[in-house]
Every structure is written in C-alpha cells, then in structure tokens.
Design a protein around this motif. Structure first.
Motif, PDB file in Angstrom:
ATOM      1  N   MET A 196       0.739  -1.151  -0.010  1.00 30.74           N
ATOM      2  CA  MET A 196      -0.067   0.074  -0.102  1.00 30.74           C
ATOM      3  C   MET A 196       0.699   1.277   0.058  1.00 30.74           C
ATOM      4  O   MET A 196       0.336   2.620   0.125  1.00 30.74           O
ATOM      5  N   GLY A 197       2.381   1.008   0.011  1.00 28.96           N
ATOM      6  CA  GLY A 197       3.341   2.337   0.243  1.00 28.96           C
ATOM      7  C   GLY A 197       3.429   2.723   1.696  1.00 28.96           C
ATOM      8  O   GLY A 197       4.105   3.769   1.986  1.00 28.96           O
ATOM      9  N   GLY A 198       3.142   1.902   2.880  1.00 29.16           N
ATOM     10  CA  GLY A 198       3.467   2.281   4.014  1.00 29.16           C
ATOM     11  C   GLY A 198       4.909   1.915   4.625  1.00 29.16           C
ATOM     12  O   GLY A 198       5.194   0.967   4.137  1.00 29.16           O
ATOM     13  N   ASP A 199       5.153   2.740   5.510  1.00 28.24           N
ATOM     14  CA  ASP A 199       6.263   2.203   6.144  1.00 28.24           C
ATOM     15  C   ASP A 199       6.292   1.543   7.378  1.00 28.24           C
ATOM     16  O   ASP A 199       5.228   1.243   7.775  1.00 28.24           O
ATOM     17  N   PRO A 200       7.368   1.351   8.164  1.00 26.61           N
ATOM     18  CA  PRO A 200       7.349   0.662   9.391  1.00 26.61           C
ATOM     19  C   PRO A 200       6.449   1.213  10.400  1.00 26.61           C
ATOM     20  O   PRO A 200       5.538   0.739  11.265  1.00 26.61           O
ATOM     21  N   GLY A 201       6.255   2.799  10.248  1.00 27.74           N
ATOM     22  CA  GLY A 201       5.721   3.385  11.308  1.00 27.74           C
ATOM     23  C   GLY A 201       3.961   3.081  10.950  1.00 27.74           C
ATOM     24  O   GLY A 201       3.408   2.994  11.875  1.00 27.74           O
ATOM     25  N   ASP A 202       3.704   3.195   9.718  1.00 29.52           N
ATOM     26  CA  ASP A 202       2.253   2.925   9.161  1.00 29.52           C
ATOM     27  C   ASP A 202       1.878   1.405   9.561  1.00 29.52           C
ATOM     28  O   ASP A 202       0.697   1.165  10.103  1.00 29.52           O
ATOM     29  N   LYS A 203       2.870   0.461   9.801  1.00 31.11           N
ATOM     30  CA  LYS A 203       2.708  -0.995   9.594  1.00 31.11           C
ATOM     31  C   LYS A 203       2.234  -1.104  11.090  1.00 31.11           C
ATOM     32  O   LYS A 203       1.221  -1.742  11.648  1.00 31.11           O
ATOM     33  N   ALA A 204       3.301  -0.356  12.134  1.00 30.46           N
ATOM     34  CA  ALA A 204       2.889  -0.370  13.648  1.00 30.46           C
ATOM     35  C   ALA A 204       1.348  -0.024  13.988  1.00 30.46           C
ATOM     36  O   ALA A 204       0.651  -0.304  14.782  1.00 30.46           O
ATOM     37  N   ARG A 205       1.074   1.232  13.479  1.00 34.32           N
ATOM     38  CA  ARG A 205      -0.257   1.869  13.535  1.00 34.32           C
ATOM     39  C   ARG A 205      -1.225   0.911  13.119  1.00 34.32           C
ATOM     40  O   ARG A 205      -2.265   1.022  13.915  1.00 34.32           O
ATOM     41  N   VAL A 206      -1.158   0.354  12.152  1.00 31.21           N
ATOM     42  CA  VAL A 206      -2.176  -0.561  11.473  1.00 31.21           C
ATOM     43  C   VAL A 206      -2.239  -1.682  12.512  1.00 31.21           C
ATOM     44  O   VAL A 206      -3.435  -2.098  12.584  1.00 31.21           O
ATOM     45  N   ILE A 207      -1.220  -2.313  12.948  1.00 35.34           N
ATOM     46  CA  ILE A 207      -1.471  -3.524  13.569  1.00 35.34           C
ATOM     47  C   ILE A 207      -2.011  -3.137  15.027  1.00 35.34           C
ATOM     48  O   ILE A 207      -2.831  -3.716  15.699  1.00 35.34           O
ATOM     49  N   GLN A 208      -1.807  -1.971  15.727  1.00 34.35           N
ATOM     50  CA  GLN A 208      -2.472  -1.292  16.953  1.00 34.35           C
ATOM     51  C   GLN A 208      -3.856  -1.130  16.540  1.00 34.35           C
ATOM     52  O   GLN A 208      -4.623  -1.707  17.446  1.00 34.35           O
ATOM     53  N   THR A 209      -4.325  -0.610  15.330  1.00 32.09           N
ATOM     54  CA  THR A 209      -5.828  -0.425  15.105  1.00 32.09           C
ATOM     55  C   THR A 209      -6.434  -1.942  15.061  1.00 32.09           C
ATOM     56  O   THR A 209      -7.479  -1.843  15.566  1.00 32.09           O
ATOM     57  N   ILE A 210      -5.693  -2.790  14.296  1.00 33.93           N
ATOM     58  CA  ILE A 210      -6.324  -4.224  14.252  1.00 33.93           C
ATOM     59  C   ILE A 210      -6.392  -5.010  15.399  1.00 33.93           C
ATOM     60  O   ILE A 210      -7.463  -5.382  15.893  1.00 33.93           O
ATOM     61  N   LEU A 211      -5.485  -4.608  16.425  1.00 31.36           N
ATOM     62  CA  LEU A 211      -5.556  -5.387  17.642  1.00 31.36           C
ATOM     63  C   LEU A 211      -6.545  -4.590  18.463  1.00 31.36           C
ATOM     64  O   LEU A 211      -7.556  -5.129  19.203  1.00 31.36           O
ATOM     65  N   PHE A 212      -6.811  -3.388  18.571  1.00 34.42           N
ATOM     66  CA  PHE A 212      -7.894  -2.490  19.132  1.00 34.42           C
ATOM     67  C   PHE A 212      -9.211  -2.919  18.800  1.00 34.42           C
ATOM     68  O   PHE A 212     -10.074  -3.332  19.596  1.00 34.42           O
ATOM     69  N   MET A 213      -9.543  -3.133  17.384  1.00 28.62           N
ATOM     70  CA  MET A 213     -10.675  -3.595  17.048  1.00 28.62           C
ATOM     71  C   MET A 213     -10.934  -5.008  17.303  1.00 28.62           C
ATOM     72  O   MET A 213     -12.166  -5.483  17.439  1.00 28.62           O
ATOM     73  N   SER A 214     -10.082  -5.945  17.231  1.00 27.58           N
ATOM     74  CA  SER A 214     -10.118  -7.194  17.595  1.00 27.58           C
ATOM     75  C   SER A 214     -10.595  -7.320  19.059  1.00 27.58           C
ATOM     76  O   SER A 214     -11.402  -8.304  19.322  1.00 27.58           O
ATOM     77  N   GLY A 215     -10.142  -6.638  19.953  1.00 20.15           N
ATOM     78  CA  GLY A 215     -10.444  -6.711  21.199  1.00 20.15           C
ATOM     79  C   GLY A 215     -11.984  -6.246  21.329  1.00 20.15           C
ATOM     80  O   GLY A 215     -12.774  -6.861  21.954  1.00 20.15           O
ATOM     81  N   ILE A 216     -12.341  -5.178  20.823  1.00 19.93           N
ATOM     82  CA  ILE A 216     -13.799  -4.713  20.819  1.00 19.93           C
ATOM     83  C   ILE A 216     -14.578  -5.706  20.263  1.00 19.93           C
ATOM     84  O   ILE A 216     -15.850  -6.095  20.993  1.00 19.93           O
ATOM     85  N   ASN A 217     -14.162  -6.243  19.056  1.00 21.07           N
ATOM     86  CA  ASN A 217     -15.460  -7.203  18.353  1.00 21.07           C
ATOM     87  C   ASN A 217     -15.462  -8.445  19.283  1.00 21.07           C
ATOM     88  O   ASN A 217     -16.364  -9.152  19.334  1.00 21.07           O
ATOM     89  N   THR A 218     -14.379  -9.027  19.866  1.00 19.08           N
ATOM     90  CA  THR A 218     -14.431 -10.265  20.497  1.00 19.08           C
ATOM     91  C   THR A 218     -15.120 -10.053  21.666  1.00 19.08           C
ATOM     92  O   THR A 218     -15.972 -11.050  22.049  1.00 19.08           O
ATOM     93  N   LEU A 219     -14.984  -9.000  22.571  1.00 18.41           N
ATOM     94  CA  LEU A 219     -15.801  -8.697  23.697  1.00 18.41           C
ATOM     95  C   LEU A 219     -17.342  -8.707  23.169  1.00 18.41           C
ATOM     96  O   LEU A 219     -18.123  -9.256  23.691  1.00 18.41           O
ATOM     97  N   LEU A 220     -17.638  -8.004  22.051  1.00 17.75           N
ATOM     98  CA  LEU A 220     -19.106  -7.834  21.548  1.00 17.75           C
ATOM     99  C   LEU A 220     -19.646  -9.232  21.155  1.00 17.75           C
ATOM    100  O   LEU A 220     -20.612  -9.752  21.700  1.00 17.75           O
ATOM    101  N   GLN A 221     -18.725 -10.285  20.968  1.00 17.03           N
ATOM    102  CA  GLN A 221     -19.284 -11.682  20.242  1.00 17.03           C
ATOM    103  C   GLN A 221     -19.446 -12.270  21.368  1.00 17.03           C
ATOM    104  O   GLN A 221     -20.445 -13.206  21.396  1.00 17.03           O
ATOM    105  N   THR A 222     -18.788 -12.447  22.336  1.00 17.55           N
ATOM    106  CA  THR A 222     -18.812 -13.226  23.727  1.00 17.55           C
ATOM    107  C   THR A 222     -19.977 -12.647  24.591  1.00 17.55           C
ATOM    108  O   THR A 222     -20.335 -13.351  25.592  1.00 17.55           O
TER     109      THR A 222
END
Length: 547
Positions: free
Chosen positions: A79-105
């Motif tokens: 996508m053209g992202g650098d390591p900083g963008d990758k780190a921020r994307v991983i943080q976003t995915i983790l955050f949303m995984s936590g929210i979605n997992t909590l909602l599903q359970t």
C-alpha cells in the motif's frame, strides 16, 4: 467485561468413556456418539482461578497476534506504508479485535471465540492497491493514505451485507437446512484451507520454526508422562514456555551473526530485529475514528468487498461450530449464528470507521487453543480482550511481542489448526457413518472445496489478478474471492448435495434427529438457553431478530 463468578467450578472428573456392546466386541470396544468431548477441564461457563485465567488469556492474545502481523506484513508495504504505518495498522487491528471479541462473547454467539483478521479481504484490498499503483501520487505516504481511506469506505459499505443477512435471518435460514453431513466439511476446511499458514510458512525459517513445532509436541504431550507433578502446567502453559525458549534461541542466532550473509527474505523471516516495529511504534497511541482521513467510496471496490463479506460469514460459521464442541456447549442454533453474523457486520463497520485494513472473522487458531489447553471458558477469552486493547494503546509493549518471527507462529498453527480439522470430522458421529450417500457428500465436498480454492489461490498473481479475468473488475473480484475460499465453497457444495441427493429418504442417516433441536428458536434443546442466552436480561429489551 466478564461474567459473574458464580460459575467457579472445579474441573470435571476425568474417567474412561462409556463403552457399549457390539457385534465386533471381540475385536475391541466401541463408543456411542457423545455431544461433549471427553477430558475437557473447563467448559463455556466454568472458570479457572483468576491467576490462571489471566495467563491463559495472554496465550490467546499471543496466538491471534501472529495472523495480525502476517496480514500487516502482506498488505501495508504494498500500500506504500513504512514501518511506522505498519505499527499503527497493527495497533488498530488489535484494538478492533478486542472490541469485536468482547461484543461477540457478550451479545453474539457467546462462544469463546476470538474475532481476528480475515484474509478473505486480501484480494479486494489488492485490487484497490493495483488501481492506485500508477504513479499518480507525489510520494508513497500519500499513496498509502489514499489507499487505506478507500479500504475504509469499502469496508463501511460492505458491512451492511453481513448486517442484513445476519439480523434479517437469511443466514439463519441457510443454517436451518444444515445437517452434520454439511457441518463436517465446513468446519474441517476452515483449518485445512489454511495449510499455507502451517509448514509452508514454517519452512521460511526452518531452524526456528521446526524446533518450535517439535518442542511444543514433546513438552505438551510427552513430557507430562514423566513429570506427573507438573502435568497440568504442561498441558495449559506449554505453548508460552516453548515460545519463550525458541524466541530466545532466534534472538541468539540474530545477535551472533548467523543471518548476516543470507538473503533478504531469510533475514525478514528469521531475524528478531527486521520488523522495525519497536523503533517505529509510539509509546501511547489510541486508535480513533477516521484517523487516516475521510473514507473514499468507489462502487467498483465496494462490490469486491461484498464477496469477502460472504466468505468471512462462512469462515465464522465453521469456527463457531468447532468452538461449541471444544467449549462443551451444544451446537449453536441457527438464530444464534445468524445474530453473530449480523454483529460481525457491525464489527466490520467499526473497523471501517477506525481505519483497519481488513474485516474480521472468528479465529480458528484460537479455537484450536481451546482444544490444546482443554479449557473452553468464555471468561478466559473475554479477559484476553484486555490484552488486545492494552497492547494496542501502549504501542512499544505491543511491538515487542509483534517482533516474534512468523515461522515460530507457524509451528504453533500446525498443531492448533490440526485440532480444529479433527473437531470438524468428529461431527460425523451424529450421522450414519456407514452410509455410502453420506460418504459421497462429505468426500466430494471436502476434496472439491480444497481443490477449487487451491486452483484459484495458485493462479492469483502477487498483484491480485485471479483466474477470472473479464472486462468487469468488480465482477472478477467477487468470483475470485468467493472461489478462493474453501469454507464458502464447501458450504455451497455440501448444502446442495446433502439437500438434493435422496434427502427425504435419508433423513435419519443424515442426522436430522440430532440436528432438529438446533434449527428453531422455540421448542429446541433446553440447554440452548443455558449456553446462548443474553446476559443481564438484554433479551427483554431487544427485538427478536437481534436475539
């Protein structure tokens, strides 16, 4: 965040499974069908002690981290992202995984399932990347921003497909015509279709991946035979112990210069310092809505995401059935799966708003961990969401664990995905295993789903061009995404075959007597209410379609 503690049960006593007489008794014992697996230590609503719960929850976080880093490594650089963008994307995915997992359970299936990233969205995202890869941007940073904003817009619109088919009960109507004969291939290929995350990924750095696989098998299955005093510890926490040992071994190889004169690909797979996440991640960063900018909506890209939304629904359905077995619950009723698909759509909507690069699906790796530890407690998975959210906010700490080389995760996945496949096969006990008709339906569905998906995947270029190449790009994306998914192809094939081949005459052989209590909301198995009812009497305040 978690359930109340009135279900603090001790592990169920382990005893020999019951035996029944048979004409073949002289050749050995036989066992009748059993809805609950033997030797589970904690089921869905029984809970280990709090200190054990926290460690087990951390294990779930570690297991889901591998696929999170893998998809970020796959997409962000393109996508053209650098390591900083990758780190921020991983943080976003983790955050949303936590929210979605909590909602599903809490208000979804209520099964102990982690909602992680779905690779079904990779092809549509690659299509977006391809359209923005023609030099129309000043720099790569601008291209990355424009690409991820387009992904956001496509996720937001495509999420409504899950919401409509889920809360509109269309998916539930499909599940009602399921039988054990359909469930077997659907659940099994959810993991078998991910074989690329197993040994092929492990082989990218065999000197750390293979020791991880062998050490985990030996420690968790064989060492306990000789060390009875710590048998329980080995069964539950061997994964963390082995991971720490092999990760330390990989770090020693890295600092000793073992990878100084190897290819770039080998360095990327084996070294513990090649992700550059530690230096790029911020100390504290809270993901927030539209953090990348205003979403961009393009019809051609939205249609491609619709195919991914269907695939993610089929993937989650198979994982939910596997989770029910490993959590000691009854099979999830049709209306429960339907509401979970609707909630999954809400999760994708939130991911589009917060700026993730992919939608969510139930994680088969984490369901395999239920079987590995023999602990199917809902509370454990709910506590794991705390780790996901914590490490998504405190980026440096999260980046530390995200730097674990992927071949180490692959060694773990070889075992966890194998457990899920075996659980899928176990559903055949509720149908006539000696029926040639059933053997035909299961065999054809299993083989063709894997074969078709492999054909589409192996003929897809790095740029996202699949075997279907018509003048309509959006049409290509839909078909290529659908048929590259073994779970969705298995769902289509098994449903058609099982409901058209002598369906009326083979009702008992298909396992309809066992399946009937899980088809409808009312008049079903009384245990369904125990496992799947909403907490805090929420069902009294919501319309029926949301229950």
């Amino acid at each position: 965040m978690v359930e109340t503690g009135h279900h603090q049960h001790q592990p169920a006593p382990v005893g020999p499974p019951p035996m029944v007489s048979s004409m073949a008794l002289s050749r050995g014992p036989t066992w009748p069908p059993a809805e609950q697996l033997h030797h589970l230590q904690y089921c869905i609503h029984s809970n280990p002690s709090w200190h054990e719960t926290v460690v087990l929850a951390f294990q779930h976080y570690i297991v889901m981290l591998g696929t999170t880093v893998l998809i970020a490594n796959t997409l962000v650089p393109q996508m053209g992202g650098d390591p900083g963008d990758k780190a921020r994307v991983i943080q976003t995915i983790l955050f949303m995984s936590g929210i979605n997992t909590l909602l599903q359970t809490l208000i979804g299936t209520r099964l102990p399932t982690v909602m992680g990233v779905s690779f079904a969205y990779v092809l549509p995202v690659l299509s977006i990347i391809r359209d923005y890869n023609d030099g129309q941007f000043i720099n790569e940073k601008q291209r990355f921003r424009h690409t991820i904003r387009t992904v956001q817009g496509s996720l937001i619109i495509s999420s409504f497909l899950n919401i409509i088919i889920g809360y509109g009960q269309a998916w539930g109507n499909l599940i009602r015509i399921f039988t054990p004969i359909i469930v077997v291939p659907v659940v099994s290929v959810v993991s078998l279709g991910l074989f690329v995350r197993g040994f092929p990924l492990l082989a990218n750095c065999v000197e750390i991946g293979l020791p991880m696989l062998l050490l985990l098998i030996f420690t968790q299955q064989y060492l306990k035979i000789f060390m009875h005093r710590i048998q329980m510890i080995l069964e539950r926490y061997a994964l963390l112990v082995c991971l720490a040992i092999i990760w330390a071994f990989a770090a020693i190889l890295t600092v000793s210069g073992a990878y100084n004169n190897v290819s770039v690909a080998t360095k990327q797979s084996c070294r513990t310092d090649r992700a550059f996440l530690m230096s790029s991640a911020s100390w504290i960063s809270i993901p927030y809505p539209f953090q990348w900018g205003t979403p961009i909506f393009r019809a051609s890209h939205v249609f491609g995401m619709f195919g991914a939304a269907l695939v993610a629904s089929a993937e989650s359905t198979g994982v939910f059935f596997a989770a029910s077995r490993l959590a000691g619950a009854t099979a999830p009723p049709a209306h429960v799966i339907s509401r979970s698909v609707g909630l999954q759509g809400i999760g994708v909507l939130l991911e589009g708003i917060f700026g993730s690069i992919t939608g969510n699906t139930a994680s088969p790796e984490n369901v395999g961990l239920l079987g590995l530890t023999r602990i199917g407690s809902r509370r454990v998975v709910q506590i794991s969401t705390g780790f996901m959210i914590f490490f998504s906010i405190f980026g440096k700490f999260g980046a530390f664990f995200a730097s674990i080389p992927l071949p180490i995760f692959a060694g773990i996945y070889c075992i966890l995905l194998g457990i899920v496949a075996a659980v899928g096969i176990s559903f055949i006990q509720f149908a006539d295993t000696n029926s040639m008709r059933n053997i035909y339906v299961i065999g054809v569905s299993l083989f063709l789903s894997l074969s078709i998906a492999q054909y589409f995947l192996s003929n897809t270029t790095r740029g996202g061009y699949g075997p279907v190449r018509t003048a309509g790009g959006w049409f290509n994306d839909i078909l290529n995404t659908i048929f590259a998914s073994a779970p969705l192809v298995a769902t289509i094939l098994a449903t058609i075959l099982d409901n058209t081949l002598e369906a009326g005459h083979a009702s008992e052989a298909r396992g309809m007597k066992w399946w009937t209590p899980f088809r409808h909301r009312n008049g079903g198995d009384p245990r369904n209410e125990e496992f799947y009812s909403m907490p805090l009497r929420i069902n009294h305040y919501l319309p029926t379609r949301f229950l």
